[in-house]
Write an enzyme that holds these catalytic residues in place. Structure first.
Site, short mmCIF file in Angstrom:
data_model
loop_
_atom_site.label_atom_id
_atom_site.label_comp_id
_atom_site.label_asym_id
_atom_site.label_seq_id
_atom_site.Cartn_x
_atom_site.Cartn_y
_atom_site.Cartn_z
CG ASP A 1 5.08 1.26 -3.76
OD1 ASP A 1 5.01 1.63 -4.95
OD2 ASP A 1 4.18 1.52 -2.92
CG ASP B 1 0.13 2.36 -1.44
OD1 ASP B 1 0.73 1.65 -2.27
OD2 ASP B 1 0.10 3.61 -1.51
#
Length: 162
Positions: free
Chosen positions: A137, A119
């Site tokens: 995402d 991330d």
């Protein structure tokens, strides 16, 4: 038999583009930044922060890889099933499914290869420190938002035709 005709190619192409951008950006972060390192893009709003997640959204279910593998395989099969049976006139829904397919596969690749998800998009919304996320995402969220939009538009058209 597919009912979406040539549109299926577009939806799979969207998924492929999402996967390529997702994996490339994760590779850049994983190979060029230390975990925890942060680069300010827009001070107090947007940062590129190297982070790893061994769970799902917001770090829930840490280390439950077998569950993520199973769920992702079921989701991918379901998305492909719906894409192949989608009527040609349902383009917005097909685009949404393409984004969702690309996002699901992007994070699946991380879990399979790295045993964690990379991330790096770190935002502050007003004073809220939003959990760090990635392109996959984002694609999943865009896909879900487009499904809601399609549902809203479809509902409005249905009321209009009554």
């Amino acid at each position: 038999m597919s009912s979406c005709g040539g549109s299926c190619v577009l939806y799979y192409l969207i998924a492929l583009i999402v996967i390529i951008i997702d994996q490339f950006t994760k590779w850049l972060v994983a190979t060029r930044m230390q975990i925890g390192e942060s680069i300010s893009v827009i001070p107090n709003v947007l940062y590129i922060t190297s982070h790893r997640n061994r769970g799902a959204a917001w770090g829930i279910l840490q280390g439950q890889f077998w569950l993520f593998y199973l769920i992702t395989i079921i989701v991918v099969i379901g998305l492909v099933f719906y894409i192949r049976r989608l009527p040609r006139e349902e383009r917005l829904f097909g685009v949404a499914l393409g984004f969702m397919l690309g996002g699901a596969i992007g994070n699946f690749i991380d879990r399979l290869v790295r045993k964690e998800v990379v991330d790096f998009i770190h935002t502050y919304i007003f004073t809220y420190n939003f959990p760090i996320f990635n392109i996959a995402d984002s694609a999943l969220c865009i896909g879900v938002a487009l499904v809601f939009l399609q549902t809203f538009i479809g509902g409005a058209k249905k009321k209009e035709n009554q």
